[in-house]
Design a protein around this motif. Structure first.
Motif, short mmCIF file in Angstrom:
data_model
loop_
_atom_site.label_atom_id
_atom_site.label_comp_id
_atom_site.label_asym_id
_atom_site.label_seq_id
_atom_site.Cartn_x
_atom_site.Cartn_y
_atom_site.Cartn_z
N ALA A 60 36.37 24.66 28.09
CA ALA A 60 37.07 23.39 27.95
C ALA A 60 37.25 22.71 29.32
O ALA A 60 37.04 21.51 29.46
N ALA A 61 37.60 23.51 30.32
CA ALA A 61 37.82 22.95 31.66
C ALA A 61 36.54 22.35 32.22
O ALA A 61 36.55 21.27 32.81
N LEU A 62 35.42 23.04 32.03
CA LEU A 62 34.13 22.53 32.51
C LEU A 62 33.74 21.25 31.77
O LEU A 62 33.13 20.35 32.34
N SER A 63 34.10 21.17 30.51
CA SER A 63 33.81 19.97 29.73
C SER A 63 34.69 18.80 30.16
O SER A 63 34.23 17.66 30.25
N TYR A 64 35.96 19.08 30.46
CA TYR A 64 36.89 18.03 30.87
C TYR A 64 36.48 17.40 32.20
O TYR A 64 36.86 16.28 32.51
N GLY A 65 35.71 18.16 32.98
CA GLY A 65 35.28 17.63 34.27
C GLY A 65 34.55 16.31 34.15
O GLY A 65 34.73 15.40 34.98
N GLU A 66 33.73 16.16 33.09
CA GLU A 66 33.00 14.90 32.89
C GLU A 66 33.96 13.76 32.62
O GLU A 66 33.81 12.66 33.18
N LEU A 67 34.95 14.00 31.79
CA LEU A 67 35.90 12.95 31.43
C LEU A 67 36.77 12.57 32.62
O LEU A 67 37.06 11.39 32.84
#
Length: 480
Positions: A60-67
């Protein structure tokens, strides 16, 4: 409001990383392994629950990086949901965040600080009742009382103190956060090192002999086996505690407006912070299995596994050591929660979805009004004594919002294919899809096996729908 001060971008990568790690590590790692062990009944599955939680958190943290790189401004997850879906979805997150997720967590962490302080100063114990008022009788004819303990008083004082410090400016909060987080990381590292040195061969062998036998562990030492579906339910139930202990990693996204290089540093701090905490959590639980028999992990006094482990490692002085560690841990954790939370209310108020005054910054360039209204609500939860129950119930809602936010990555790539993306979600689309599948399985299993953990939190969230339309009908909330 152009005359208002603006946010001061003064946080570095190390400060952001310490906010991620510091907001995650509170008292949960020292407590929730007891309930997990009761549910899964073996050392292997205990570690597996922490590993799968860590994997989900990292994903989730790696995905939030884009946002975070797309929207490097105050508000974080609230902003992402609003941009990906609509203002209503963003508001429902903000509503849940203010009413329970952040404020009840602040209250719970504050009382945890008091409970472990009581090992050093018995007068602040939760058993020291300062006020007791009868509030009627229940359906069984038993008297119901409102009680106010010394632990609740200390929690309220702590919340007020940290709120006041954070109203003095971002540098004050940053200093506390970085100092206390580094201290607790080093302390946990020390506990882990000394734990492995104190490893008890017979205990280790007994715990890991049948490490992958999944069953419930009863207080008398017996086991109760599961059907296949019930076993999945037991794992999901266990993860309520580990997910709560690993939550709040996203707090750094709320203060993006105060980072020097948010487009780069939020993504990096999310990765480094969650990775550090995941490694520490898994290692700490391995230490538990190295120094405590499984039954003593499952049925430690008041679930305080950390205290039992520290006593086994250090002897009688272990109680003082772990009490000091948890006081440092919870103090720093609450500072991070308090610092970050008010930035969400600031963004909501800018959108006319929260009290107007929360949209202003004080002379120290921080959302002082938002900090104080958060403080008041958190103190009310401290008074109620119901924060623990609500936090169990809200884990379901937290994961639902995480899933919605990660689905938002797919939506935004379709809606705004040419938008600047300084950082793209690692492993896209495989890892984000995997998180969504795992999160969905967790939520479905909780609905089936632990409905008391799901419906109350969902009802609190859905109560925000009429609140949203009432605000929209009046165009803006009334000033306070």
């Amino acid at each position: 409001m152009d005359h208002n001060p603006s946010f001061k971008p003064s946080l570095r990568l190390i400060d952001a990383t310490m906010l991620v790690a510091g907001s995650m590590i509170g008292s949960g790692i020292f407590i929730v392994s007891a309930d997990i062990t009761r549910n899964v009944g073996s050392a292997g599955w205990l570690i597996f629950v922490w590993l799968i939680t860590g994997f989900m958190t990292l994903t989730a943290a790696l995905s939030y990086g884009e946002l975070s790189a797309m929207y490097p401004k105050a508000g974080g997850q609230y902003v992402y949901l609003k941009e990906a879906y609509n203002p209503l979805v963003g508001f429902l997150y903000g509503w849940s965040f203010f009413t329970v997720i952040q404020t009840a967590t602040i209250a719970a962490v504050g009382v945890a600080f008091s409970k472990f302080m009581a090992y050093l100063v018995p007068a602040v114990s939760e058993d020291n009742i300062l006020l007791k008022i009868q509030m009627g009788v229940d359906s069984a004819g038993q008297a119901r009382f409102f009680t106010f303990s010394a632990a609740q008083l200390v929690s309220i004082i702590l919340i007020f103190l940290l709120t006041f410090i954070n109203t003095r400016g971002i540098k004050s909060g940053k200093l506390i956060q970085t100092t206390f987080t580094l201290t607790k990381l080093l302390s946990l590292f020390g506990l882990i090192v000394f734990g492995f040195i104190a490893l008890k061969g017979d205990v280790w062998h007994a715990n890991w002999t049948n490490a992958w036998s999944l069953h419930s562990l009863n207080k008398d030492g017996s086991f109760s086996t599961y059907t296949t579906i019930a076993a999945l339910g037991a794992i999901a139930s266990s993860m309520v505690g580990s997910i709560f202990s690993s939550d709040s990693w996203n707090n750094v996204t709320f203060i993006a407006g105060e980072l020097r290089n948010p487009k780069r540093d939020i993504a990096l701090s999310l990765f480094f912070g969650t990775l550090i905490v995941t490694i520490i959590y898994v290692a700490a639980n391995i230490v538990y299995t190295a120094v405590l028999p499984l039954h003593e992990i499952a049925y430690a006094a008041k679930d305080r596994v950390g205290v039992a482990a520290s006593q086994s490692i250090f002897g009688n002085i272990g109680t003082v050591i772990i009490a000091l560690m948890i006081m440092v841990s919870t103090f720093g954790c609450n500072n991070g929660l308090i610092m970050a939370g008010a930035r969400v209310y600031y963004s909501m108020a800018k959108d006319k979805l929260f009290f107007n005054k929360a949209a202003t910054l004080n002379k120290n360039s921080v959302p002082g009004y938002g900090l104080w209204i958060q403080c008041i609500f958190a103190c009310l939860w401290s008074l109620s004594g119901k924060y623990g129950d609500l936090l169990d119930m809200i884990s379901f809602v937290v994961v639902v919002f995480y899933m919605l936010t990660i689905i938002g990555i797919f939506i935004l790539r379709k809606k705004h294919p040419n938008a600047e993306r300084p950082y793209k979600a690692f492993g896209y689309p495989v890892l984000p899809i995997l998180y969504i599948i795992m999160g969905l399985a967790f939520c479905i299993l909780l609905i089936k096996f632990k409905p008391n953990y799901t419906w109350p939190g969902l009802i609190i969230t859905l109560a925000g729908i009429p609140a949203y339309y009432l605000i929209m009908r009046n165009q803006k909330p009334a000033d306070i």
